[in-house]
Design a protein around this motif. Structure first.
Motif, PDB file in Angstrom:
ATOM      1  N   GLY A  55     -10.495   3.591  -6.725  1.00  0.00           N
ATOM      2  CA  GLY A  55      -9.435   3.100  -7.585  1.00  0.00           C
ATOM      3  C   GLY A  55      -8.026   3.454  -7.163  1.00  0.00           C
ATOM      4  N   ARG A  56      -7.857   4.061  -5.994  1.00  0.00           N
ATOM      5  CA  ARG A  56      -6.512   4.379  -5.519  1.00  0.00           C
ATOM      6  C   ARG A  56      -6.363   3.913  -4.087  1.00  0.00           C
ATOM      7  N   SER A  57      -5.143   3.744  -3.663  1.00  0.00           N
ATOM      8  CA  SER A  57      -4.865   3.289  -2.314  1.00  0.00           C
ATOM      9  C   SER A  57      -3.749   4.152  -1.734  1.00  0.00           C
ATOM     10  N   PHE A  58      -3.836   4.462  -0.437  1.00  0.00           N
ATOM     11  CA  PHE A  58      -2.823   5.296   0.202  1.00  0.00           C
ATOM     12  C   PHE A  58      -2.817   5.010   1.696  1.00  0.00           C
ATOM     13  N   VAL A  59      -1.812   5.504   2.385  1.00  0.00           N
ATOM     14  CA  VAL A  59      -1.749   5.344   3.836  1.00  0.00           C
ATOM     15  C   VAL A  59      -1.781   6.719   4.496  1.00  0.00           C
ATOM     16  N   TRP A 153      -0.284   3.962  -2.335  1.00  0.00           N
ATOM     17  CA  TRP A 153      -0.025   2.566  -1.993  1.00  0.00           C
ATOM     18  C   TRP A 153      -0.609   1.677  -3.078  1.00  0.00           C
ATOM     19  N   PRO A 154       0.083   0.623  -3.485  1.00  0.00           N
ATOM     20  CA  PRO A 154      -0.469  -0.261  -4.522  1.00  0.00           C
ATOM     21  C   PRO A 154      -1.693  -1.020  -4.003  1.00  0.00           C
ATOM     22  N   ARG A 155      -2.635  -1.273  -4.876  1.00  0.00           N
ATOM     23  CA  ARG A 155      -3.846  -1.997  -4.479  1.00  0.00           C
ATOM     24  C   ARG A 155      -3.639  -3.502  -4.446  1.00  0.00           C
ATOM     25  N   VAL A 160       3.082  -4.647  -3.742  1.00  0.00           N
ATOM     26  CA  VAL A 160       2.690  -4.567  -2.332  1.00  0.00           C
ATOM     27  C   VAL A 160       3.832  -5.037  -1.445  1.00  0.00           C
ATOM     28  N   GLY A 161       4.452  -6.168  -1.789  1.00  0.00           N
ATOM     29  CA  GLY A 161       5.564  -6.680  -0.988  1.00  0.00           C
ATOM     30  C   GLY A 161       6.735  -5.725  -0.959  1.00  0.00           C
ATOM     31  N   LEU A 162       7.029  -5.087  -2.091  1.00  0.00           N
ATOM     32  CA  LEU A 162       8.105  -4.107  -2.162  1.00  0.00           C
ATOM     33  C   LEU A 162       7.819  -2.933  -1.229  1.00  0.00           C
ATOM     34  N   CYS A 163       6.609  -2.386  -1.318  1.00  0.00           N
ATOM     35  CA  CYS A 163       6.253  -1.220  -0.497  1.00  0.00           C
ATOM     36  C   CYS A 163       6.208  -1.569   0.982  1.00  0.00           C
TER      37      CYS A 163
END
Length: 261
Positions: A55-59, A153-155, A160-163
């Motif tokens: 449930g989370r996203s990251f780089v 990071w947004p899923r 997403v476009g902003l990040c």
């Protein structure tokens, strides 16, 4: 530019006890969500990986790796492209590493061992050297320092476009009001979405992004001042203060630690 799925290699077999796979992930390429019947170490020797799990996203950067226990569903991709190294670890061999997805710091010795394992993959191991290398890799992960978190990071959705835009240009000066207007939402709605989807404010995330992006140019030989200007800081002292506040050391001390291990 659209993200494109990457096909999983055919004929996957369980690792005995470790299988290493080297692959290039093109920009905006990704492996669709899946799970393995074995543990996995997700690592990039260059470039940055986007990892979605639980449930989370990251780089993560080449200074970090992710341990994924058996059966955990995950998705891996790269915004700008990466040299991907995936280590599959047999259930029994990795039983005492971690029982949940964990981000680890990758010190020079662990990086060198992973590269050596890649070079040895598929070769005959008559003298047991390859087995000793993989055993050392697992020992390093048992001793590695878990990190409190990578760059969130947004899923999905408009964030997403902003990040992605801020990742490509950390010096971008647009604030919440301008970004909200570009994304068709109010400043308040944008702030609420950021807190809900990423768990922090846009300001805090931008600060963490800049420090995340700082490691690559400094590792490539750029000075602290050059790096600070590239990332959009008004002065070198502001960059050093933010770095010390977030990471607990000055940029110079941090890079010395990365080199010395």
């Amino acid at each position: 530019m659209k993200w494109e799925p990457i096909e999983t290699p055919p004929g996957l077999v369980p690792p005995r006890p470790v299988t290493v796979r080297a692959q290039t992930i093109p920009a905006r390429g990704y492996f669709a969500e899946h799970a393995h019947r074995w543990h996995q170490i997700v690592y990039a020797t260059s470039g940055v990986l986007t990892v979605a799990v639980e449930g989370r996203s990251f780089v993560i950067s080449p200074e970090q790796a992710v341990w994924l226990p058996t059966g955990v569903r995950h998705r891996v991709g790269s915004l700008l492209g990466a040299q991907f190294r995936s280590l599959w670890v047999a259930d029994e061999a990795g039983r005492d590493v971690e029982d949940r997805p964990t981000v680890f710091a990758v010190q020079p010795l662990l990086r060198a061992l992973i590269l050596e394992a890649v070079a040895l993959e598929g070769a005959q191991d008559d003298d047991g050297y390859a087995g000793r290398v993989t055993a050392l890799i697992l020992d390093q992960f048992r001793r590695a320092r878990p990190l409190p978190g990578a760059l969130p990071w947004p899923r999905g959705g408009p964030l997403v476009g902003l990040c992605e835009a801020l990742y490509a240009n950390p010096a971008d000066t647009r604030g919440p009001e301008e970004w909200g207007r570009d994304l068709g939402m109010s400043e308040r709605t944008l702030a609420r979405r950021f807190e809900t989807d990423i768990g922090m404010s846009l300001r805090s995330w931008r600060r963490r992004l800049r420090l995340f992006r700082a490691v690559e140019p400094m590792g490539g030989g750029r000075s602290v001042t050059e790096t600070a200007m590239q990332l959009g800081y008004g002065s070198t002292s502001a960059f050093v203060y933010a770095f010390r506040t977030e990471l607990g050391s000055t940029p110079q001390a941090y890079m010395r630690e990365q080199i010395s291990g």
